[in-house]
Design a protein around this motif. Structure first.
Motif, PDB file in Angstrom:
ATOM      1  N   GLY A   1      48.723 -19.634  74.997  1.00 37.78           N
ATOM      2  CA  GLY A   1      48.084 -19.153  76.210  1.00 37.78           C
ATOM      3  C   GLY A   1      49.103 -18.815  77.279  1.00 37.78           C
ATOM      4  N   THR A   2      48.622 -18.308  78.393  1.00 38.04           N
ATOM      5  CA  THR A   2      49.469 -17.975  79.531  1.00 38.04           C
ATOM      6  C   THR A   2      48.765 -18.401  80.807  1.00 38.04           C
ATOM      7  N   ALA A   3      49.485 -18.291  81.920  1.00 34.44           N
ATOM      8  CA  ALA A   3      48.875 -18.549  83.225  1.00 34.44           C
ATOM      9  C   ALA A   3      48.263 -17.287  83.808  1.00 34.44           C
ATOM     10  N   ILE A   4      48.689 -16.115  83.338  1.00 30.53           N
ATOM     11  CA  ILE A   4      48.158 -14.860  83.861  1.00 30.53           C
ATOM     12  C   ILE A   4      46.765 -14.575  83.302  1.00 30.53           C
ATOM     13  N   GLY A   5      46.539 -14.903  82.037  1.00 33.93           N
ATOM     14  CA  GLY A   5      45.239 -14.651  81.429  1.00 33.93           C
ATOM     15  C   GLY A   5      44.088 -15.271  82.202  1.00 33.93           C
ATOM     16  N   PRO A   6      44.163 -16.564  82.579  1.00 33.61           N
ATOM     17  CA  PRO A   6      43.079 -17.154  83.364  1.00 33.61           C
ATOM     18  C   PRO A   6      42.863 -16.495  84.725  1.00 33.61           C
ATOM     19  N   VAL A   7      43.885 -15.844  85.266  1.00 31.81           N
ATOM     20  CA  VAL A   7      43.698 -15.102  86.520  1.00 31.81           C
ATOM     21  C   VAL A   7      42.695 -13.979  86.297  1.00 31.81           C
ATOM     22  N   PHE A   8      42.879 -13.229  85.221  1.00 34.93           N
ATOM     23  CA  PHE A   8      41.945 -12.156  84.896  1.00 34.93           C
ATOM     24  C   PHE A   8      40.579 -12.715  84.492  1.00 34.93           C
ATOM     25  N   GLY A   9      40.590 -13.870  83.806  1.00 30.90           N
ATOM     26  CA  GLY A   9      39.326 -14.494  83.442  1.00 30.90           C
ATOM     27  C   GLY A   9      38.527 -14.903  84.668  1.00 30.90           C
ATOM     28  N   ALA A  10      39.191 -15.487  85.660  1.00 32.33           N
ATOM     29  CA  ALA A  10      38.516 -15.864  86.899  1.00 32.33           C
ATOM     30  C   ALA A  10      38.032 -14.636  87.662  1.00 32.33           C
ATOM     31  N   PHE A  11      38.817 -13.569  87.612  1.00 33.64           N
ATOM     32  CA  PHE A  11      38.396 -12.334  88.276  1.00 33.64           C
ATOM     33  C   PHE A  11      37.127 -11.782  87.643  1.00 33.64           C
ATOM     34  N   MET A  12      37.033 -11.859  86.321  1.00 33.36           N
ATOM     35  CA  MET A  12      35.817 -11.399  85.650  1.00 33.36           C
ATOM     36  C   MET A  12      34.615 -12.219  86.095  1.00 33.36           C
ATOM     37  N   PHE A  13      34.786 -13.528  86.232  1.00 38.29           N
ATOM     38  CA  PHE A  13      33.690 -14.370  86.692  1.00 38.29           C
ATOM     39  C   PHE A  13      33.277 -13.994  88.102  1.00 38.29           C
ATOM     40  N   GLY A  14      34.272 -13.828  88.988  1.00 36.06           N
ATOM     41  CA  GLY A  14      33.958 -13.457  90.359  1.00 36.06           C
ATOM     42  C   GLY A  14      33.298 -12.095  90.446  1.00 36.06           C
ATOM     43  N   MET A  15      33.749 -11.161  89.645  1.00 34.72           N
ATOM     44  CA  MET A  15      33.175  -9.814  89.654  1.00 34.72           C
ATOM     45  C   MET A  15      31.723  -9.836  89.170  1.00 34.72           C
TER      46      MET A  15
ATOM     47  N   ALA B   1      49.445  -8.655  70.892  1.00 40.59           N
ATOM     48  CA  ALA B   1      49.779 -10.035  70.590  1.00 40.59           C
ATOM     49  C   ALA B   1      49.844 -10.896  71.842  1.00 40.59           C
ATOM     50  N   ARG B   2      49.986 -10.259  73.007  1.00 41.09           N
ATOM     51  CA  ARG B   2      49.990 -11.006  74.255  1.00 41.09           C
ATOM     52  C   ARG B   2      48.585 -11.489  74.559  1.00 41.09           C
ATOM     53  N   PRO B   3      48.398 -12.799  74.825  1.00 40.82           N
ATOM     54  CA  PRO B   3      47.033 -13.323  75.000  1.00 40.82           C
ATOM     55  C   PRO B   3      46.327 -12.799  76.235  1.00 40.82           C
ATOM     56  N   GLU B   4      47.078 -12.297  77.216  1.00 38.28           N
ATOM     57  CA  GLU B   4      46.429 -11.842  78.442  1.00 38.28           C
ATOM     58  C   GLU B   4      46.004 -10.381  78.403  1.00 38.28           C
TER      59      GLU B   4
END
Length: 357
Positions: A303-317, A36-39
């Protein structure tokens, strides 16, 4: 003659309450509560992408390579954070990409043409960026127009002004080199320096990115302002009815995007000493995509602020992983499209699974 009363019907004891006794009070399994956690979904996706490229591109296993991936992720993630907060608040900002370049152009041309300390240009650029954000927010709240339309207009205005003013002032599409001007070295140390860790140079934007993510998480989960953000994103009318300052909240969210654009623009300027006026177009979609992949709903209020951190990491990767794997970089946007659609479908499945009784 005595009459013996008949015994009444036996009363069965009520079943002891338990997980299966009442669906309304049953505690869901830990796995479903985590889903249930969005991140959580994007975290699993980021780990899968990381493992995939570590296998496909062995050179990524080196510390310097991972530092490059983190740097690429940070330049996206710093802007994805305020964009995500704005989306949680129920709005969009399509001008975020060109706003980064507008900020950098302002600081560069003002400092060079007036031959003043670069910090003068930095401060003026900050005021301009916050002003553009405040104007976007004011227009949205004042007129009731969708933020998509308002910020699309801002996007076109900034794009045209960036090109026209740069050509008018410099007779070129790029600004002049400001690396020999007063204050440049100090500004570069703050916005674009590197930190040595174990023999690997890590860009300072990585540390800013993580610090901003922690600050945004605290803001959302531990402050009254965070409650306001979720409330106006869920229903602005209901939020206003219970006393939430909707106008203030939305305007400040747009101003946070402006603040992120200023910071990213300063990093670009002091990293490369000059700015191309035509850049930034299309970056707003990257920022929004990172937020969506991170679990922010397009409808707001979640939403959360942590989820976009992982989203940005996926883009960078993906961005750097394709290069290190030796693949054709033209496939990058195709990968991003697949990631975005996959993330939306996974988030939809996760929410339905987590809320299923």
């Amino acid at each position: 003659m005595s009459v013996t009363p008949h015994a009444g019907p036996a009363t069965r004891p009520s079943p002891a309450p338990g997980p299966a006794g009442d669906g309304r009070t049953a505690r869901r399994p830990l796995v479903l509560r985590l889903l249930a956690r969005p991140e959580v979904g994007v975290l699993l996706g980021a780990l899968a992408v990381l493992v995939f490229f570590l296998i496909a591109a062995p050179s990524l296993r080196q510390g310097s390579s991972m530092a490059t991936v983190l740097y690429q992720s940070s330049t996206i993630g710093i802007m994805a954070l305020p964009v995500a907060l704005l989306m949680i608040g129920g709005e969009f900002d399509l001008s975020a990409g060109v706003a980064v370049i507008s900020s950098a152009l302002t600081a560069s041309m003002l400092s060079y043409q007036l031959t003043v300390n670069v910090w003068t240009g930095v401060v003026v650029a900050l005021v301009l960026s916050l002003g553009v954000g405040a104007l976007n927010g004011w227009m949205v709240t004042r007129t009731g127009l969708p933020s998509f339309l308002v910020t699309l207009g801002t996007f076109l205005i900034l794009q045209g002004v960036n090109l026209a003013v740069t050509k008018l002032v410099t007779d070129n599409v790029a600004t002049d080199d400001i690396s020999d001007m007063d204050g440049f070295g100090q500004a570069k140390r703050i916005f674009a320096s590197s930190v040595g860790i174990g023999g690997v140079q890590v860009k300072i934007t990585v540390f800013y990115w993580l610090a901003f993510a922690a600050l945004a998480t605290w803001l959302l989960l531990r402050t009254r302002y965070g409650n306001w953000v979720f409330a106006v994103g869920g229903s602005a009318q209901s939020a206003r009815a219970v006393g939430v300052p909707v106008t203030f909240t939305k305007i400040t969210l747009f101003m946070l995007v402006g603040l992120g654009a200023w910071f990213t623009g300063m990093h670009n300027l002091f990293s490369f000493n000059t700015v191309q006026s035509g850049e930034g177009v299309g970056q707003e979609l990257i920022y929004i995509s990172a937020a969506v992949i991170g679990g922010c709903l397009l409808t707001g209020g979640h939403g959360t602020a942590i989820g976009p951190v992982f989203g940005a990491f996926m883009f960078g990767m993906v961005n750097q992983g394709i290069v290190f794997a030796g693949w054709n970089p033209d496939w990058f946007k195709a990968f991003l499209g697949v990631m975005l659609l996959g993330a939306v479908l996974i988030n939809l499945w996760v929410r339905r699974t987590a809320t299923r009784r």
